[in-house]
Design a protein around this motif. Sequence first.
Motif, PDB file in Angstrom:
ATOM      1  N   CYS A  67      25.864   3.060  20.379  1.00 29.91           N
ATOM      2  CA  CYS A  67      24.383   3.200  20.386  1.00 29.91           C
ATOM      3  C   CYS A  67      23.813   3.734  19.120  1.00 29.91           C
ATOM      4  O   CYS A  67      22.840   3.383  18.869  1.00 29.91           O
ATOM      5  CB  CYS A  67      23.963   3.916  21.622  1.00 29.91           C
ATOM      6  N   GLY A  68      24.605   4.590  18.569  1.00 31.99           N
ATOM      7  CA  GLY A  68      24.359   5.275  17.336  1.00 31.99           C
ATOM      8  C   GLY A  68      24.163   4.174  16.392  1.00 31.99           C
ATOM      9  O   GLY A  68      23.148   4.373  15.601  1.00 31.99           O
ATOM     10  N   SER A 102       8.496   3.597  26.742  1.00 29.49           N
ATOM     11  CA  SER A 102       7.922   3.860  28.188  1.00 29.49           C
ATOM     12  C   SER A 102       8.781   2.998  29.334  1.00 29.49           C
ATOM     13  O   SER A 102       8.620   3.440  30.368  1.00 29.49           O
ATOM     14  CB  SER A 102       6.545   2.857  28.371  1.00 29.49           C
ATOM     15  N   ILE A 103       9.870   2.562  29.063  1.00 25.29           N
ATOM     16  CA  ILE A 103      10.847   1.729  30.238  1.00 25.29           C
ATOM     17  C   ILE A 103      12.027   2.592  30.222  1.00 25.29           C
ATOM     18  O   ILE A 103      12.952   2.738  29.126  1.00 25.29           O
ATOM     19  CB  ILE A 103      11.158   0.300  29.705  1.00 25.29           C
ATOM     20  N   PRO A 104      12.256   3.378  31.153  1.00 24.62           N
ATOM     21  CA  PRO A 104      13.621   4.091  31.405  1.00 24.62           C
ATOM     22  C   PRO A 104      14.783   3.394  31.133  1.00 24.62           C
ATOM     23  O   PRO A 104      14.807   1.920  31.626  1.00 24.62           O
ATOM     24  CB  PRO A 104      13.337   5.021  32.717  1.00 24.62           C
ATOM     25  N   SER A 105      15.854   3.744  30.642  1.00 24.52           N
ATOM     26  CA  SER A 105      16.805   2.776  30.452  1.00 24.52           C
ATOM     27  C   SER A 105      17.469   2.419  31.677  1.00 24.52           C
ATOM     28  O   SER A 105      17.967   1.056  31.864  1.00 24.52           O
ATOM     29  CB  SER A 105      18.115   3.940  29.691  1.00 24.52           C
ATOM     30  N   TYR A 106      17.408   3.255  32.753  1.00 28.82           N
ATOM     31  CA  TYR A 106      18.105   2.601  34.084  1.00 28.82           C
ATOM     32  C   TYR A 106      17.184   1.230  34.602  1.00 28.82           C
ATOM     33  O   TYR A 106      17.823   0.240  35.263  1.00 28.82           O
ATOM     34  CB  TYR A 106      18.193   3.460  35.041  1.00 28.82           C
ATOM     35  N   LEU A 202      18.846  10.272  15.321  1.00 29.73           N
ATOM     36  CA  LEU A 202      20.134   9.994  15.869  1.00 29.73           C
ATOM     37  C   LEU A 202      20.659  10.857  17.036  1.00 29.73           C
ATOM     38  O   LEU A 202      21.338  10.662  18.011  1.00 29.73           O
ATOM     39  CB  LEU A 202      21.013   9.688  14.799  1.00 29.73           C
ATOM     40  N   PHE A 203      20.411  12.143  16.703  1.00 29.17           N
ATOM     41  CA  PHE A 203      20.982  13.284  17.592  1.00 29.17           C
ATOM     42  C   PHE A 203      20.270  13.255  18.686  1.00 29.17           C
ATOM     43  O   PHE A 203      20.577  13.338  19.959  1.00 29.17           O
ATOM     44  CB  PHE A 203      20.637  14.800  17.084  1.00 29.17           C
ATOM     45  N   LEU A 204      18.766  12.938  18.571  1.00 28.62           N
ATOM     46  CA  LEU A 204      18.163  12.856  20.179  1.00 28.62           C
ATOM     47  C   LEU A 204      18.716  11.616  21.026  1.00 28.62           C
ATOM     48  O   LEU A 204      18.907  11.534  22.047  1.00 28.62           O
ATOM     49  CB  LEU A 204      16.563  12.838  19.937  1.00 28.62           C
ATOM     50  N   VAL A 205      18.966  10.546  20.114  1.00 32.66           N
ATOM     51  CA  VAL A 205      19.598   9.162  20.905  1.00 32.66           C
ATOM     52  C   VAL A 205      20.896   9.775  21.388  1.00 32.66           C
ATOM     53  O   VAL A 205      21.250   9.273  22.636  1.00 32.66           O
ATOM     54  CB  VAL A 205      19.578   8.215  19.902  1.00 32.66           C
ATOM     55  N   CYS A 206      21.775  10.633  20.748  1.00 31.35           N
ATOM     56  CA  CYS A 206      23.308  10.674  21.445  1.00 31.35           C
ATOM     57  C   CYS A 206      22.869  11.580  22.592  1.00 31.35           C
ATOM     58  O   CYS A 206      23.601  11.478  23.746  1.00 31.35           O
ATOM     59  CB  CYS A 206      23.877  11.520  20.187  1.00 31.35           C
ATOM     60  N   MET A 207      22.090  12.663  22.509  1.00 26.72           N
ATOM     61  CA  MET A 207      21.593  13.360  23.844  1.00 26.72           C
ATOM     62  C   MET A 207      21.297  12.708  24.829  1.00 26.72           C
ATOM     63  O   MET A 207      21.531  12.819  26.007  1.00 26.72           O
ATOM     64  CB  MET A 207      20.464  14.439  23.160  1.00 26.72           C
ATOM     65  N   GLU A 208      20.461  11.667  24.580  1.00 24.98           N
ATOM     66  CA  GLU A 208      19.882  10.715  25.991  1.00 24.98           C
ATOM     67  C   GLU A 208      20.837  10.055  26.299  1.00 24.98           C
ATOM     68  O   GLU A 208      20.857   9.720  27.795  1.00 24.98           O
ATOM     69  CB  GLU A 208      18.774  10.040  25.313  1.00 24.98           C
ATOM     70  N   VAL A 209      21.753   9.579  25.314  1.00 24.27           N
ATOM     71  CA  VAL A 209      23.095   8.737  25.779  1.00 24.27           C
ATOM     72  C   VAL A 209      23.890   9.588  26.872  1.00 24.27           C
ATOM     73  O   VAL A 209      24.305   9.129  28.193  1.00 24.27           O
ATOM     74  CB  VAL A 209      23.781   8.186  24.932  1.00 24.27           C
ATOM     75  N   LEU A 210      24.346  10.976  26.367  1.00 27.03           N
ATOM     76  CA  LEU A 210      24.986  11.494  27.427  1.00 27.03           C
ATOM     77  C   LEU A 210      24.340  12.084  28.422  1.00 27.03           C
ATOM     78  O   LEU A 210      24.914  12.285  29.581  1.00 27.03           O
ATOM     79  CB  LEU A 210      25.185  12.979  26.471  1.00 27.03           C
ATOM     80  N   ASN A 211      22.765  12.090  28.530  1.00 25.28           N
ATOM     81  CA  ASN A 211      22.374  12.361  29.851  1.00 25.28           C
ATOM     82  C   ASN A 211      21.921  11.269  30.530  1.00 25.28           C
ATOM     83  O   ASN A 211      21.476  11.532  31.900  1.00 25.28           O
ATOM     84  CB  ASN A 211      20.975  13.065  29.289  1.00 25.28           C
ATOM     85  N   ASP A 212      22.277  10.101  30.048  1.00 25.84           N
ATOM     86  CA  ASP A 212      21.865   8.722  31.200  1.00 25.84           C
ATOM     87  C   ASP A 212      22.828   8.897  32.353  1.00 25.84           C
ATOM     88  O   ASP A 212      23.995   8.940  32.028  1.00 25.84           O
ATOM     89  CB  ASP A 212      22.219   7.652  30.335  1.00 25.84           C
ATOM     90  N   TYR A 213      22.150   8.567  33.378  1.00 16.88           N
ATOM     91  CA  TYR A 213      23.094   8.460  34.642  1.00 16.88           C
ATOM     92  C   TYR A 213      22.689   7.222  35.348  1.00 16.88           C
ATOM     93  O   TYR A 213      23.723   6.302  35.738  1.00 16.88           O
ATOM     94  CB  TYR A 213      22.528   9.704  35.629  1.00 16.88           C
ATOM     95  N   GLY A 214      21.414   6.716  35.598  1.00 11.39           N
ATOM     96  CA  GLY A 214      21.029   5.707  36.216  1.00 11.39           C
ATOM     97  C   GLY A 214      21.540   4.352  35.594  1.00 11.39           C
ATOM     98  O   GLY A 214      22.290   3.668  36.602  1.00 11.39           O
ATOM     99  N   VAL A 377      19.436  20.068  24.432  1.00 16.38           N
ATOM    100  CA  VAL A 377      20.692  19.418  24.157  1.00 16.38           C
ATOM    101  C   VAL A 377      21.888  19.526  25.304  1.00 16.38           C
ATOM    102  O   VAL A 377      22.734  19.449  24.919  1.00 16.38           O
ATOM    103  CB  VAL A 377      21.153  20.355  22.784  1.00 16.38           C
ATOM    104  N   ILE A 378      21.196  19.957  26.559  1.00 19.27           N
ATOM    105  CA  ILE A 378      22.169  19.811  27.443  1.00 19.27           C
ATOM    106  C   ILE A 378      21.782  19.102  28.691  1.00 19.27           C
ATOM    107  O   ILE A 378      20.693  18.821  29.238  1.00 19.27           O
ATOM    108  CB  ILE A 378      22.277  21.406  28.174  1.00 19.27           C
ATOM    109  N   PRO A 379      22.628  17.913  29.124  1.00 24.30           N
ATOM    110  CA  PRO A 379      22.089  16.898  30.112  1.00 24.30           C
ATOM    111  C   PRO A 379      21.872  17.566  31.317  1.00 24.30           C
ATOM    112  O   PRO A 379      22.199  18.680  31.612  1.00 24.30           O
ATOM    113  CB  PRO A 379      23.665  16.037  30.421  1.00 24.30           C
TER     114      PRO A 379
END
Length: 553
Positions: A67-68, A102-106, A202-214, A377-379
């Motif tokens: 993703c990065g 505007s579109i959540p990843s899940y 890029l750091f924000l992208v990495c945090m969102e990737v780690l936070n993704d659940y759906g 920075v914490i999921p």
Amino acid sequence: MLFNLKHFKRDFSKWSLLVVVISLFIALPIFIITLSLSDGKGEMWDHIVSYFLFDYLSNSIILIIGCGLLSSFLGVSSAWVVSKHDFKGRKIIEWLLFMPLSIPSYIMAYCYVGMLGNGGTLIRFINSFGFDIQKIEMMNIIGLIWVLSFSLFPYIYAASRAFFKSFPNSIRDTTFLLGASKSKYFFSIVIPLASPAIIGGLFLVCMEVLNDYGAAKYYGINTFTTGIFRTWTALEDLQSSIYLSALLVVFVLILLGLVKWLRGRKSYNIKIDNKENYKYANDQLKGSKKIIYLSIVGIPIFFGFIFPLIQLIIWAIQTFESMFDITLFNIVSQSLLLAFATSLLIICISTLLIYFTKWNFIKRLNFFSKIATLGYVIPGAIIGIGVIRSSQTIIDFFNYAFHLRIGFLFYSSSVVLIYAYVFRFLAVGYNSIESNTLKLGRYISESSYILGMGRLKTLFKIELPILKTTLIGAFILVFIDVLKELPLTLILKPYNLQTLAVKSYEYAEDERVAEAALPALLLIIVVGILISVFNYRMSSISFNKKEKIDGNK
């Protein structure tokens, strides 16, 4: 004058304790998780280590790298095209490049399967021309990288675009005079100078990737976040999920260290003496070059926004009669009220922390305010577990010390959920306001004090009006994040509360993906309007306004 200064310090000292208490209270979930580690490992921990931990770690690393790379390419290239080239419709494209947020990843994950899976909309359309295509497999880690990248690249696009717009043309002209080609100018000059902004996005992208659940759960990919949920809900082992959370925090800290190392200690300040240097290069796009460059910005817009939006509209039309009722309006109102209350609270707390920690003699309070902003920075799954432990600790304390049963205040209302949102997204509001507060300096407020105005009157009459656009922008950013948040809401929402994000996920989880379309579409419309307002407010700040503020310094 000396007496007044002493009185000034003494007056502020009474607020020091308030700042410390608020900061530590907001960050309480992290302290509780840390203390919970001393309770020992859970019953299923050895089983998790033997069979799942390697998958959690390897998949998370693969997702971050994939993703990065893809989101960086999409974000940087599109930002460069719209910032330094002139073509018809550029302003519309600048706005459309924000819209994948505007579109959540899940939701995007559901749409791609609906389009390309067995009997998918696009597959049926292609087969109507005589082809025999069964499906295009998306439910794997490659498909997840694709979905997350096209959903999250606007973070890098926004950071890169802001830098490119302020990049002076004088550097470009000097580079060309020295005989460098355009490609060498871009890769040898622009990208190295823009690297702090790119790395920040890029750091924000990495945090969102780690936070993704759906999306990860729907595609069947084992990550730390899905593992934390599974361990806690399916295996009913909260202590093992806390151990997984601790490992993920260590992983995040390693990423933070890597970001700091990549940025290094270099200075990237570019002095601008002439405001003409801020203008666009105005390179006119013509011929084949125009086709290539429009393709660069068109691909992320199509695959990140238009493609999933088409599928959502088709599903929404099919299920409109059964889904459009008063219940849907109640869900919308609950979502908006929850996001509004949280955003307003975060802006107030951020302003309070910034205002009472910006004076030299209480600079030590900056440490506590930074602790309060760790949540971003914490999921969300980790914060959810920490909040549950924290809530139970508070409930037990009141029950033991005062014989008061206050559990209903926590578990039958939105108090706990809003508290978790504040910790999770406080950094969004705080950082946005702080960066612009620092630009104001101390001279405006000190001039007001000399003229006899009090500190609170100066804050409300002078400083906050100047920061109005910043406050609105920070409010909108927090509002959007709260509306889209899924893991925290799933863990902590009371039984009688529903949000658009959760409702969309629940329909898809029950294999009723078409029914999820209308709530998802309403969520996208609301977030899209907010993104449009934010983009308009930010673009309305002209160079002359900035110059006027600088002159007042």
